[in-house]
Design a protein around this motif. Structure first.
Motif, PDB file in Angstrom:
ATOM      1  N   UNK A  50      16.773  18.218  41.899  1.00 51.40           N
ATOM      2  CA  UNK A  50      16.668  17.534  40.615  1.00 51.40           C
ATOM      3  C   UNK A  50      17.532  18.214  39.571  1.00 51.40           C
ATOM      4  N   UNK A  51      17.892  17.444  38.575  1.00 49.85           N
ATOM      5  CA  UNK A  51      18.738  17.950  37.500  1.00 49.85           C
ATOM      6  C   UNK A  51      18.268  17.352  36.188  1.00 49.85           C
ATOM      7  N   UNK A  52      18.466  18.079  35.122  1.00 50.16           N
ATOM      8  CA  UNK A  52      18.065  17.589  33.813  1.00 50.16           C
ATOM      9  C   UNK A  52      18.238  18.674  32.777  1.00 50.16           C
ATOM     10  N   UNK A  53      17.444  18.596  31.751  1.00 50.87           N
ATOM     11  CA  UNK A  53      17.477  19.604  30.703  1.00 50.87           C
ATOM     12  C   UNK A  53      16.454  20.673  31.068  1.00 50.87           C
ATOM     13  N   UNK A  54      16.940  21.900  31.261  1.00 48.12           N
ATOM     14  CA  UNK A  54      16.052  22.997  31.650  1.00 48.12           C
ATOM     15  C   UNK A  54      15.655  23.787  30.406  1.00 48.12           C
ATOM     16  N   UNK A  55      14.354  23.873  30.196  1.00 51.05           N
ATOM     17  CA  UNK A  55      13.794  24.667  29.106  1.00 51.05           C
ATOM     18  C   UNK A  55      13.271  25.965  29.699  1.00 51.05           C
ATOM     19  N   UNK A  56      13.740  27.079  29.179  1.00 43.58           N
ATOM     20  CA  UNK A  56      13.140  28.366  29.521  1.00 43.58           C
ATOM     21  C   UNK A  56      12.073  28.583  28.461  1.00 43.58           C
ATOM     22  N   UNK A  57      10.818  28.623  28.902  1.00 47.71           N
ATOM     23  CA  UNK A  57       9.698  28.696  27.956  1.00 47.71           C
ATOM     24  C   UNK A  57       8.844  29.920  28.248  1.00 47.71           C
ATOM     25  N   UNK A  58       8.079  30.328  27.263  1.00 46.96           N
ATOM     26  CA  UNK A  58       7.105  31.402  27.437  1.00 46.96           C
ATOM     27  C   UNK A  58       5.719  30.776  27.372  1.00 46.96           C
ATOM     28  N   UNK A  59       4.961  30.955  28.452  1.00 46.59           N
ATOM     29  CA  UNK A  59       3.580  30.463  28.543  1.00 46.59           C
ATOM     30  C   UNK A  59       2.716  31.647  28.949  1.00 46.59           C
ATOM     31  N   UNK A  60       1.717  31.951  28.142  1.00 44.05           N
ATOM     32  CA  UNK A  60       0.824  33.085  28.400  1.00 44.05           C
ATOM     33  C   UNK A  60       1.611  34.385  28.622  1.00 44.05           C
ATOM     34  N   UNK A  61       2.687  34.551  27.853  1.00 42.36           N
ATOM     35  CA  UNK A  61       3.473  35.768  27.919  1.00 42.36           C
ATOM     36  C   UNK A  61       4.465  35.854  29.063  1.00 42.36           C
ATOM     37  N   UNK A  62       4.564  34.809  29.901  1.00 41.13           N
ATOM     38  CA  UNK A  62       5.485  34.822  31.036  1.00 41.13           C
ATOM     39  C   UNK A  62       6.552  33.745  30.871  1.00 41.13           C
ATOM     40  N   UNK A  63       7.775  34.076  31.275  1.00 44.76           N
ATOM     41  CA  UNK A  63       8.863  33.107  31.214  1.00 44.76           C
ATOM     42  C   UNK A  63       8.794  32.168  32.408  1.00 44.76           C
ATOM     43  N   UNK A  64       8.958  30.879  32.121  1.00 50.10           N
ATOM     44  CA  UNK A  64       8.931  29.839  33.150  1.00 50.10           C
ATOM     45  C   UNK A  64      10.035  28.836  32.853  1.00 50.10           C
ATOM     46  N   UNK A  65      10.466  28.116  33.887  1.00 51.43           N
ATOM     47  CA  UNK A  65      11.400  27.017  33.701  1.00 51.43           C
ATOM     48  C   UNK A  65      10.623  25.703  33.715  1.00 51.43           C
ATOM     49  N   UNK A  66      10.989  24.821  32.814  1.00 44.47           N
ATOM     50  CA  UNK A  66      10.407  23.489  32.698  1.00 44.47           C
ATOM     51  C   UNK A  66      11.573  22.527  32.550  1.00 44.47           C
ATOM     52  N   UNK A  67      11.655  21.537  33.420  1.00 45.92           N
ATOM     53  CA  UNK A  67      12.758  20.579  33.377  1.00 45.92           C
ATOM     54  C   UNK A  67      12.315  19.236  32.829  1.00 45.92           C
ATOM     55  N   UNK A  68      13.195  18.621  32.056  1.00 49.21           N
ATOM     56  CA  UNK A  68      13.028  17.231  31.634  1.00 49.21           C
ATOM     57  C   UNK A  68      14.133  16.438  32.314  1.00 49.21           C
ATOM     58  N   UNK A  69      13.740  15.571  33.252  1.00 46.67           N
ATOM     59  CA  UNK A  69      14.710  14.706  33.922  1.00 46.67           C
ATOM     60  C   UNK A  69      14.902  13.485  33.042  1.00 46.67           C
ATOM     61  N   UNK A  70      15.972  13.480  32.270  1.00 45.65           N
ATOM     62  CA  UNK A  70      16.164  12.412  31.301  1.00 45.65           C
ATOM     63  C   UNK A  70      16.428  11.060  31.952  1.00 45.65           C
TER      64      UNK A  70
END
Length: 79
Positions: A50-70
């Motif tokens: 999959x491909x899209x807009x990748x958000x590097x986010x912090x959740x509960x103090x940990x970095x995670x990737x979250x993608x939005x497939x536009x």
């Protein structure tokens, strides 16, 4: 290959048209607030596909990737 897990995301559009995720709802209904968005870029998920807009986010103090497939209007994480 790692599973692509589609998640529910509550997000906000600002007056400039920027999309910002605010919290994510996991498969079992648990809700996680996104503490901070650290980076936003167009990218592919090499693990789940999959491909899209990748958000590097912090959740509960940990970095995670979250993608939005536009193209599909869906959000996902790598499982």
């Amino acid at each position: 290959m790692v599973a692509k897990i589609v998640v529910e995301v509550v997000a906000r559009f600002d007056t400039a048209g920027c999309l910002t995720p605010l919290w994510m709802v996991w498969e079992d209904g648990r809700r996680f607030e996104i503490d901070r968005v650290l980076d936003v870029r167009r990218a592919a998920s090499l693990k789940a596909g999959g491909v899209g807009i990748r958000y590097t986010v912090r959740i509960l103090g940990k970095e995670r990737y979250l993608w939005f497939e536009d193209m599909a209007n869906t959000w996902f994480v790598e499982g």
